[in-house]
Design an enzyme around this catalytic site. Sequence first.
Site, PDB file in Angstrom:
ATOM      1  N   THR A 216       9.922  84.671  -6.374  1.00  0.00           N
ATOM      2  CA  THR A 216       9.317  83.362  -6.131  1.00  0.00           C
ATOM      3  C   THR A 216      10.070  82.585  -5.049  1.00  0.00           C
ATOM      4  OG1 THR A 216       9.004  81.206  -7.183  1.00  0.00           O
ATOM      5  CG2 THR A 216      10.709  82.579  -8.123  1.00  0.00           C
ATOM      6  N   ASP A 217       9.360  81.627  -4.451  1.00  0.00           N
ATOM      7  CA  ASP A 217      10.021  80.736  -3.479  1.00  0.00           C
ATOM      8  C   ASP A 217      10.958  79.747  -4.164  1.00  0.00           C
ATOM      9  OD1 ASP A 217       8.130  79.067  -4.677  1.00  0.00           O
ATOM     10  OD2 ASP A 217       7.172  78.443  -2.803  1.00  0.00           O
ATOM     11  N   GLU A 218      10.830  79.619  -5.504  1.00  0.00           N
ATOM     12  CA  GLU A 218      11.635  78.614  -6.209  1.00  0.00           C
ATOM     13  C   GLU A 218      13.128  78.934  -6.171  1.00  0.00           C
ATOM     14  OE1 GLU A 218      10.278  76.959  -9.840  1.00  0.00           O
ATOM     15  OE2 GLU A 218       8.179  77.146  -9.289  1.00  0.00           O
TER      16      GLU A 218
ATOM     17  N   TYR B 293      14.256  78.639 -15.038  1.00  0.00           N
ATOM     18  CA  TYR B 293      13.349  79.681 -14.549  1.00  0.00           C
ATOM     19  C   TYR B 293      13.805  80.209 -13.187  1.00  0.00           C
ATOM     20  CZ  TYR B 293       9.419  81.631 -11.954  1.00  0.00           C
ATOM     21  OH  TYR B 293       8.641  82.438 -11.163  1.00  0.00           O
TER      22      TYR B 293
ATOM     23  N   LYS C 119      15.236  83.929 -12.035  1.00  0.00           N
ATOM     24  CA  LYS C 119      14.597  84.773 -11.009  1.00  0.00           C
ATOM     25  C   LYS C 119      15.610  85.073  -9.890  1.00  0.00           C
ATOM     26  CE  LYS C 119      10.893  86.051 -10.651  1.00  0.00           C
ATOM     27  NZ  LYS C 119      10.199  87.283 -11.139  1.00  0.00           N
TER      28      LYS C 119
HETATM   29  P1  NAD Z   1       2.507  85.348 -16.178  1.00  0.00           P
HETATM   30  O1  NAD Z   1       3.411  84.551 -17.052  1.00  0.00           O
HETATM   31  O2  NAD Z   1       1.069  85.010 -16.095  1.00  0.00           O
HETATM   32  O3  NAD Z   1       2.577  86.899 -16.598  1.00  0.00           O
HETATM   33  C1  NAD Z   1       3.788  87.527 -16.944  1.00  0.00           C
HETATM   34  C2  NAD Z   1       3.430  88.837 -17.639  1.00  0.00           C
HETATM   35  O4  NAD Z   1       4.656  89.520 -17.943  1.00  0.00           O
HETATM   36  C3  NAD Z   1       2.695  88.647 -18.969  1.00  0.00           C
HETATM   37  O5  NAD Z   1       1.634  89.556 -19.062  1.00  0.00           O
HETATM   38  C4  NAD Z   1       3.753  88.942 -20.026  1.00  0.00           C
HETATM   39  O6  NAD Z   1       3.223  89.464 -21.230  1.00  0.00           O
HETATM   40  C5  NAD Z   1       4.595  89.982 -19.292  1.00  0.00           C
HETATM   41  N1  NAD Z   1       5.972  90.041 -19.797  1.00  0.00           N
HETATM   42  C6  NAD Z   1       6.806  89.014 -20.084  1.00  0.00           C
HETATM   43  N2  NAD Z   1       7.989  89.490 -20.529  1.00  0.00           N
HETATM   44  C7  NAD Z   1       7.915  90.837 -20.497  1.00  0.00           C
HETATM   45  C8  NAD Z   1       8.808  91.893 -20.818  1.00  0.00           C
HETATM   46  N3  NAD Z   1      10.043  91.631 -21.272  1.00  0.00           N
HETATM   47  N4  NAD Z   1       8.395  93.175 -20.662  1.00  0.00           N
HETATM   48  C9  NAD Z   1       7.142  93.450 -20.223  1.00  0.00           C
HETATM   49  N5  NAD Z   1       6.245  92.493 -19.922  1.00  0.00           N
HETATM   50  C10 NAD Z   1       6.616  91.202 -20.038  1.00  0.00           C
HETATM   51  O7  NAD Z   1       3.204  85.318 -14.749  1.00  0.00           O
HETATM   52  P2  NAD Z   1       2.532  85.362 -13.295  1.00  0.00           P
HETATM   53  O8  NAD Z   1       2.243  83.984 -12.869  1.00  0.00           O
HETATM   54  O9  NAD Z   1       1.503  86.400 -13.272  1.00  0.00           O
HETATM   55  O10 NAD Z   1       3.802  85.846 -12.448  1.00  0.00           O
HETATM   56  C11 NAD Z   1       4.070  87.236 -12.268  1.00  0.00           C
HETATM   57  C12 NAD Z   1       5.348  87.386 -11.454  1.00  0.00           C
HETATM   58  O11 NAD Z   1       5.188  86.737 -10.201  1.00  0.00           O
HETATM   59  C13 NAD Z   1       6.564  86.742 -12.105  1.00  0.00           C
HETATM   60  O12 NAD Z   1       7.672  87.573 -11.869  1.00  0.00           O
HETATM   61  C14 NAD Z   1       6.725  85.413 -11.384  1.00  0.00           C
HETATM   62  O13 NAD Z   1       8.064  85.010 -11.358  1.00  0.00           O
HETATM   63  C15 NAD Z   1       6.233  85.786 -10.000  1.00  0.00           C
HETATM   64  N6  NAD Z   1       5.637  84.685  -9.212  1.00  0.00           N
HETATM   65  C16 NAD Z   1       4.649  83.896  -9.757  1.00  0.00           C
HETATM   66  C17 NAD Z   1       4.055  82.912  -8.953  1.00  0.00           C
HETATM   67  C18 NAD Z   1       2.959  82.023  -9.489  1.00  0.00           C
HETATM   68  O14 NAD Z   1       2.573  81.081  -8.809  1.00  0.00           O
HETATM   69  N7  NAD Z   1       2.401  82.275 -10.666  1.00  0.00           N
HETATM   70  C19 NAD Z   1       4.474  82.741  -7.625  1.00  0.00           C
HETATM   71  C20 NAD Z   1       5.485  83.571  -7.129  1.00  0.00           C
HETATM   72  C21 NAD Z   1       6.047  84.546  -7.926  1.00  0.00           C
HETATM   73  O1  DAU Z   2       6.443  78.365  -6.401  1.00  0.00           O
HETATM   74  C1  DAU Z   2       6.149  79.498  -7.165  1.00  0.00           C
HETATM   75  C2  DAU Z   2       6.128  79.146  -8.626  1.00  0.00           C
HETATM   76  O2  DAU Z   2       4.945  78.391  -8.845  1.00  0.00           O
HETATM   77  C3  DAU Z   2       6.179  80.351  -9.546  1.00  0.00           C
HETATM   78  O3  DAU Z   2       7.401  81.013  -9.365  1.00  0.00           O
HETATM   79  C4  DAU Z   2       6.033  79.919 -11.013  1.00  0.00           C
HETATM   80  O4  DAU Z   2       5.972  81.066 -11.843  1.00  0.00           O
HETATM   81  C5  DAU Z   2       4.740  79.137 -11.137  1.00  0.00           C
HETATM   82  O5  DAU Z   2       4.605  78.660 -12.457  1.00  0.00           O
HETATM   83  C6  DAU Z   2       4.724  77.958 -10.157  1.00  0.00           C
HETATM   84  O6  DAU Z   2       5.710  76.969 -10.530  1.00  0.00           O
HETATM   85  P1  DAU Z   2       5.404  75.390 -10.456  1.00  0.00           P
HETATM   86  O7  DAU Z   2       6.336  74.713 -11.364  1.00  0.00           O
HETATM   87  O8  DAU Z   2       5.335  74.923  -9.055  1.00  0.00           O
HETATM   88  O9  DAU Z   2       3.870  75.418 -11.037  1.00  0.00           O
HETATM   89  P2  DAU Z   2       3.123  74.471 -12.073  1.00  0.00           P
HETATM   90  O10 DAU Z   2       1.690  74.855 -12.030  1.00  0.00           O
HETATM   91  O11 DAU Z   2       3.802  74.431 -13.389  1.00  0.00           O
HETATM   92  O12 DAU Z   2       3.265  73.043 -11.401  1.00  0.00           O
HETATM   93  C7  DAU Z   2       2.779  72.789 -10.081  1.00  0.00           C
HETATM   94  C8  DAU Z   2       3.136  71.356  -9.737  1.00  0.00           C
HETATM   95  O13 DAU Z   2       2.332  70.481 -10.565  1.00  0.00           O
HETATM   96  C9  DAU Z   2       4.577  70.981 -10.009  1.00  0.00           C
HETATM   97  O14 DAU Z   2       5.014  70.058  -9.021  1.00  0.00           O
HETATM   98  C10 DAU Z   2       4.537  70.293 -11.374  1.00  0.00           C
HETATM   99  C11 DAU Z   2       3.171  69.641 -11.365  1.00  0.00           C
HETATM  100  N1  DAU Z   2       2.501  69.500 -12.688  1.00  0.00           N
HETATM  101  C12 DAU Z   2       2.409  70.607 -13.478  1.00  0.00           C
HETATM  102  C13 DAU Z   2       1.783  70.533 -14.717  1.00  0.00           C
HETATM  103  C14 DAU Z   2       1.696  71.753 -15.614  1.00  0.00           C
HETATM  104  C15 DAU Z   2       1.940  68.292 -13.069  1.00  0.00           C
HETATM  105  O15 DAU Z   2       2.004  67.296 -12.323  1.00  0.00           O
HETATM  106  N2  DAU Z   2       1.318  68.222 -14.276  1.00  0.00           N
HETATM  107  C16 DAU Z   2       1.240  69.285 -15.130  1.00  0.00           C
HETATM  108  O16 DAU Z   2       0.680  69.130 -16.252  1.00  0.00           O
END
Ligand code: NAD
Ligand code: DAU
Length: 351
Positions: free
Chosen positions: A132-134, A158, A162
Site C-alpha cells: 500500500t501507499d500508506e 495497519y 504492511k
Molecule cells: P480485504 O480485507 O478485502 O481482503 C483480505 C483478504 O485476506 C480476505 O479475504 C481475508 O479473509 C484474507 N486473509 C486475512 N488474513 C489472512 C490469513 N492470515 N491467511 C489467509 N488469508 C487471509 O483487503 P483488500 O482491500 O482486498 O486488500 C488486499 C491487499 O491489498 C492487502 O494486502 C492490502 O494491504 C492491499 N492494498 C489494499 C488497498 C485498498 O484500497 N483496499 C490499496 C493498496 C493495497
Molecule cells: O491507501 C491505500 C489504503 O486505502 C489501503 O492500504 C487500505 O487497505 C484501505 O483500507 C484504504 O485505507 P484508507 O484508510 O484510506 O481507506 P478508508 O476507506 O477506510 O478511508 C478513506 C478515507 O475516508 C480516509 O481519509 C478516512 C475517511 N473515512 C473513512 C470511513 C470508513 C471517513 O471520512 N468516514 C468513514 O466512515
Amino acid sequence: MIIVTGGAGFIGSNFVLDWLAKHDEPVLTLDKLTYAGNLDNLRSLEGDARHTFVHGDIGDRELVARLLAEHRPRVIINFAAESHVDRSILGPGEFIQTNVVGTFNLLEAVRAYWSGLPDAERGAFRFLHVSTDEVYGSLEAGDAPFAETHQYQPNSPYSASKAASDHLVRAYLHTYGVPVLTTNCSNNYGPYHFPEKLIPLIILNALNGKPLPIYGDGLNIRDWLYVGDHCAAIRRVVEAGVVGETYNVGGWNEKTNIDVVRAICGILDELKPRADGRPYAEQITFVKDRPGHDRRYAIDARKLERELGWRPAETFDTGIRKTVQWYLDHPEWIANVTSGAYREWVTQQYG
Ligand code: NAD
Ligand code: DAU
C-alpha cells in the site's frame, strides 16, 4: 499455475476473476475467510476446473508447504492481510499476526520451495507482494506524490504492519535470493468492496437513509484507483517486472473525502432518487476524526508507466459510476455481507 492468497477479499477476488477471464492458467486461492473474506465473491467460478479454493492461513507453514509441493506454482501473489485502518486502531494484534508474522511464515515456506526447484523453474518463479501507499506516511498540500524512493513513515498500526511485511519481502531477496516483486498501490474502489471502507459504506448508508459519516473536516485526500486497473497493473508486473523492484500503482485521482461523498450522492440522485425527492447529500454528517488520520496520499505511478507501459483505463468519473451501479445491481451480495458481524462493527465504530 498461480497461487493467490487473500483471493476471497475485495482486490484478491477481483484479481482471480479477471485473471481467469483473460487466461486459462489455473489459480489456487488460499484464504482464511476472515470477516473480510467472502466466497460469494468467487461464486461465478463454482464448477470451473481452473479454480481451486483452499481455506487456510498464510501463517500455516505446513499447509503452505504442502500446497506448494502439490501444485508447483510458478507465481504466488500475496494479497492476504488485515486491511482496515480503523480496525487496526481498535485492535492491532491481528494486523501484526497476519501482516507481519503471517507474511514471514509464508516467505519461509516459499523460500524452502523455491530453493528446491530445478534451475529453469527456479529462475522463472516470482513472489509478488501486494502493498500500500500508506507505508510512505502522509503528504502536506503541495508535496510531490510518493515515488518508490520515498522514505517509509507509516503512521497507523495497519501501515506499520504492511511496512514491516515489505521489509521482510525485500530481505528475502537480498539475503536468500527469492525472486520477489512489490507493488504499493493507492486507494482502490469497485465491485465486492466490503462496506466498512469509505466508498461502499457511503453508498449503502445513503440507500438505507442513514447518516453519511465524514471524519474530521472531510478535507483529507486519497488517490483513487478502480480495482480493475490495480489488477491489470499486478498482471503486468508479474509478466514483466524486474525482480527486486517495487512499483507504485495509482490513478492520478486525488480527491478530498467530501468531494468523493458528494460525487456518490450526485450519482445516486440520478440513478436512484430518494423517495422524498431530496438530495442524498442532506445525509452527510461530520463525525469525530480518525486518530492519527493521514492528511494526504498521492502516488507517482510514472515508473510503472515508463518501464512496463501500464496506465489506468478508468477515470474517477467512469469508475465511480460503474461502482455505484454495481451496488445497485447486487442487493443479494449486500444483504449477505451486512448481516450480524458487520452490524456489530458499525455499532462499535459509529455508535
Ligand atoms: P480485504 O480485507 O478485502 O481482503 C483480505 C483478504 O485476506 C480476505 O479475504 C481475508 O479473509 C484474507 N486473509 C486475512 N488474513 C489472512 C490469513 N492470515 N491467511 C489467509 N488469508 C487471509 O483487503 P483488500 O482491500 O482486498 O486488500 C488486499 C491487499 O491489498 C492487502 O494486502 C492490502 O494491504 C492491499 N492494498 C489494499 C488497498 C485498498 O484500497 N483496499 C490499496 C493498496 C493495497
Ligand atoms: O491507501 C491505500 C489504503 O486505502 C489501503 O492500504 C487500505 O487497505 C484501505 O483500507 C484504504 O485505507 P484508507 O484508510 O484510506 O481507506 P478508508 O476507506 O477506510 O478511508 C478513506 C478515507 O475516508 C480516509 O481519509 C478516512 C475517511 N473515512 C473513512 C470511513 C470508513 C471517513 O471520512 N468516514 C468513514 O466512515
